[in-house]
Motif scaffolding. Sequence first.
Motif, PDB file in Angstrom:
ATOM      1  N   UNK A 299       0.836  -1.208   0.000  1.00 22.36           N
ATOM      2  CA  UNK A 299       0.000   0.000   0.000  1.00 22.36           C
ATOM      3  C   UNK A 299       0.868   1.254   0.000  1.00 22.36           C
ATOM      4  N   UNK A 300       1.869   1.270   0.866  1.00 25.66           N
ATOM      5  CA  UNK A 300       2.701   2.462   1.001  1.00 25.66           C
ATOM      6  C   UNK A 300       3.606   2.666  -0.205  1.00 25.66           C
ATOM      7  N   UNK A 301       4.161   1.586  -0.735  1.00 28.76           N
ATOM      8  CA  UNK A 301       5.014   1.700  -1.919  1.00 28.76           C
ATOM      9  C   UNK A 301       4.200   2.133  -3.132  1.00 28.76           C
ATOM     10  N   UNK A 302       2.975   1.637  -3.221  1.00 27.73           N
ATOM     11  CA  UNK A 302       2.119   1.949  -4.372  1.00 27.73           C
ATOM     12  C   UNK A 302       1.781   3.443  -4.441  1.00 27.73           C
ATOM     13  N   UNK A 303       1.778   4.137  -3.326  1.00 34.32           N
ATOM     14  CA  UNK A 303       1.450   5.567  -3.347  1.00 34.32           C
ATOM     15  C   UNK A 303       2.423   6.350  -4.228  1.00 34.32           C
ATOM     16  N   UNK A 304       3.694   6.024  -4.139  1.00 32.64           N
ATOM     17  CA  UNK A 304       4.676   6.693  -4.999  1.00 32.64           C
ATOM     18  C   UNK A 304       4.478   6.343  -6.461  1.00 32.64           C
ATOM     19  N   UNK A 305       4.140   5.077  -6.730  1.00 36.78           N
ATOM     20  CA  UNK A 305       3.851   4.630  -8.092  1.00 36.78           C
ATOM     21  C   UNK A 305       2.663   5.415  -8.647  1.00 36.78           C
ATOM     22  N   UNK A 306       1.643   5.597  -7.804  1.00 38.84           N
ATOM     23  CA  UNK A 306       0.433   6.306  -8.238  1.00 38.84           C
ATOM     24  C   UNK A 306       0.726   7.749  -8.632  1.00 38.84           C
ATOM     25  N   UNK A 307       1.584   8.412  -7.869  1.00 42.95           N
ATOM     26  CA  UNK A 307       1.939   9.794  -8.203  1.00 42.95           C
ATOM     27  C   UNK A 307       2.649   9.846  -9.556  1.00 42.95           C
ATOM     28  N   UNK A 308       3.607   8.951  -9.755  1.00 44.78           N
ATOM     29  CA  UNK A 308       4.316   8.895 -11.041  1.00 44.78           C
ATOM     30  C   UNK A 308       3.351   8.578 -12.178  1.00 44.78           C
ATOM     31  N   UNK A 309       2.445   7.653 -11.941  1.00 49.66           N
ATOM     32  CA  UNK A 309       1.457   7.241 -12.944  1.00 49.66           C
ATOM     33  C   UNK A 309       0.610   8.444 -13.377  1.00 49.66           C
ATOM     34  N   UNK A 310       0.140   9.210 -12.401  1.00 51.36           N
ATOM     35  CA  UNK A 310      -0.667  10.390 -12.709  1.00 51.36           C
ATOM     36  C   UNK A 310       0.101  11.417 -13.515  1.00 51.36           C
ATOM     37  N   UNK A 311       1.365  11.606 -13.192  1.00 50.45           N
ATOM     38  CA  UNK A 311       2.191  12.557 -13.937  1.00 50.45           C
ATOM     39  C   UNK A 311       2.416  12.087 -15.370  1.00 50.45           C
ATOM     40  N   UNK A 312       2.625  10.795 -15.554  1.00 56.13           N
ATOM     41  CA  UNK A 312       2.823  10.256 -16.907  1.00 56.13           C
ATOM     42  C   UNK A 312       1.577  10.467 -17.763  1.00 56.13           C
ATOM     43  N   UNK A 313       0.407  10.155 -17.209  1.00 55.61           N
ATOM     44  CA  UNK A 313      -0.836  10.307 -17.969  1.00 55.61           C
ATOM     45  C   UNK A 313      -1.088  11.776 -18.292  1.00 55.61           C
ATOM     46  N   UNK A 314      -0.909  12.639 -17.315  1.00 55.31           N
ATOM     47  CA  UNK A 314      -1.143  14.072 -17.516  1.00 55.31           C
ATOM     48  C   UNK A 314      -0.224  14.628 -18.595  1.00 55.31           C
ATOM     49  N   UNK A 315       1.006  14.138 -18.618  1.00 54.43           N
ATOM     50  CA  UNK A 315       2.023  14.684 -19.530  1.00 54.43           C
ATOM     51  C   UNK A 315       2.089  13.959 -20.871  1.00 54.43           C
ATOM     52  N   UNK A 316       1.070  13.146 -21.156  1.00 55.26           N
ATOM     53  CA  UNK A 316       0.966  12.561 -22.490  1.00 55.26           C
ATOM     54  C   UNK A 316       1.767  11.308 -22.718  1.00 55.26           C
ATOM     55  N   UNK A 317       2.179  10.630 -21.645  1.00 58.36           N
ATOM     56  CA  UNK A 317       3.053   9.470 -21.788  1.00 58.36           C
ATOM     57  C   UNK A 317       2.330   8.154 -21.511  1.00 58.36           C
ATOM     58  N   UNK A 318       1.063   8.081 -21.895  1.00 57.46           N
ATOM     59  CA  UNK A 318       0.272   6.865 -21.700  1.00 57.46           C
ATOM     60  C   UNK A 318       0.940   5.657 -22.358  1.00 57.46           C
ATOM     61  N   UNK A 319       1.519   5.856 -23.539  1.00 57.63           N
ATOM     62  CA  UNK A 319       2.104   4.745 -24.290  1.00 57.63           C
ATOM     63  C   UNK A 319       3.609   4.596 -24.061  1.00 57.63           C
ATOM     64  N   UNK A 320       4.122   5.141 -22.971  1.00 55.70           N
ATOM     65  CA  UNK A 320       5.563   5.096 -22.720  1.00 55.70           C
ATOM     66  C   UNK A 320       5.978   3.773 -22.066  1.00 55.70           C
ATOM     67  N   UNK A 321       7.237   3.403 -22.183  1.00 55.79           N
ATOM     68  CA  UNK A 321       7.722   2.175 -21.539  1.00 55.79           C
ATOM     69  C   UNK A 321       7.543   2.177 -20.021  1.00 55.79           C
ATOM     70  N   UNK A 322       7.762   3.329 -19.384  1.00 58.48           N
ATOM     71  CA  UNK A 322       7.613   3.391 -17.929  1.00 58.48           C
ATOM     72  C   UNK A 322       6.161   3.152 -17.535  1.00 58.48           C
ATOM     73  N   UNK A 323       5.233   3.748 -18.263  1.00 57.42           N
ATOM     74  CA  UNK A 323       3.813   3.527 -17.971  1.00 57.42           C
ATOM     75  C   UNK A 323       3.464   2.042 -18.098  1.00 57.42           C
ATOM     76  N   UNK A 324       3.956   1.375 -19.122  1.00 51.76           N
ATOM     77  CA  UNK A 324       3.680  -0.052 -19.302  1.00 51.76           C
ATOM     78  C   UNK A 324       4.253  -0.870 -18.147  1.00 51.76           C
ATOM     79  N   UNK A 325       5.429  -0.497 -17.680  1.00 48.26           N
ATOM     80  CA  UNK A 325       6.044  -1.212 -16.562  1.00 48.26           C
ATOM     81  C   UNK A 325       5.248  -1.002 -15.278  1.00 48.26           C
ATOM     82  N   UNK A 326       4.786   0.226 -15.053  1.00 43.76           N
ATOM     83  CA  UNK A 326       3.973   0.499 -13.867  1.00 43.76           C
ATOM     84  C   UNK A 326       2.648  -0.242 -13.933  1.00 43.76           C
ATOM     85  N   UNK A 327       2.079  -0.354 -15.138  1.00 43.27           N
ATOM     86  CA  UNK A 327       0.837  -1.113 -15.305  1.00 43.27           C
ATOM     87  C   UNK A 327       1.009  -2.548 -14.819  1.00 43.27           C
TER      88      UNK A 327
END
Length: 399
Positions: A299-327
């Motif tokens: 739960x606690x580790x996922x919070x940091x992942x969630x923040x990064x995930x939101x930044x990637x989506x907001x900044x247009x990186x839905x199809x990026x390698x990092x987004x796929x890895x976080x998925x």
Amino acid sequence: MGRAEKVVLAYSGGVDTSVCIPYLKEEWGVKEVITLAADLGQGDELEPIRQKALKCGAVESLVEDATASFVKDYAFPAIQANTLYENRYPLSTALARPLIAKLLVEAAEKYGADAVAHGCTGKGNDQVRFDVGIMALNPELKVLAPAREWGMSREEAITYGEKFGIEFPVKKSSPYSIDRNLLGRSIEAGPLEDPMTEPPEEIYLMTEAIANTPDEPEYVTIGFEAGIPVSINGNNLDPVALIAQLNQTVGKHGVGRLDMIENRVVGIKSREIYEAPALLVLIDAHRDLESLTLTADITQYKRGIEQTYGELVYRGLWYSPLKAALDAFIQKTQERVTGEVRLKLFKGNATIVGRRSPNSIYTPDLATYGADDQFDHKAAEGFIYIWGLPTRVWSQKTR
């Protein structure tokens, strides 16, 4: 940037995208413009928009109903990731952009176009989301953005369009820029550009003013399976129906409004108003169910992942390698996130009042302070000694 022979244009029926059609042909030498309007559950009648594109000079006018994919393939993964940009905005508008980019690329490949185009200006986020999404899906396609280059004001764009027979309805123009889909509405510009100005009630459509909400609370229970919302009050619903029903139920209690100063991708601060009733409540309920079913470290580790995930989506990186890895990480965490969350809706608040899960790791006989307590209190002393030992040693050496 090289010019193109055949272009697929993302089309909304508004001033900018309508003017794009003759502009691409007359100024940039494009021979054929194919328009694509995406139905993402915004509630507009798209047949008039389809016809308007043809009148503006498009050789073909496409309408794609992608509402089901929008919810299943974009909204649901974002809910599983508890996605909130800057800890507030649930990305209701941003989530539509990678899907529209995908539809544009697919249409370009189907019709043999060598470019796609959009009507975004140079100040917003959407230009980034479209451009980066398109180049990720097909790096060979050119991306044209006439409104980023033509330098015309809105009035000048209307005058330009009228030269080519484009009709713009004569009506009092709204000062607001509004985007809507099934997940929510974003409202900006006009009087809202003053951060101190209270938004007028007239701008809201999905949420009631608190003064008009019911005087009795309403309870709603949301069911999840593997992190995906599947039911309301025990009734299984398809993804689109679930979002639509929850929007209505939650919105009538005044829940789902946001007023925030947001940091855009291009470095500008922007005052944004959002309505996203269902999405905000689903993220809140989902996060709560995770607290019942996931271990503390996940739960606690996922919070940091969630923040990064939101930044990637907001900044247009839905199809990026990092987004796929976080998925991949997020999907693994969701295997046990099944259960129900009960909320109380009342006067602008959605308060979580209960939760249960067959996978709960909440243990009553360990948590209780009653006679059924099974926790070994004597074990705590030794644990505290070991846990605090580094602090004790540090304190002894620094006194």
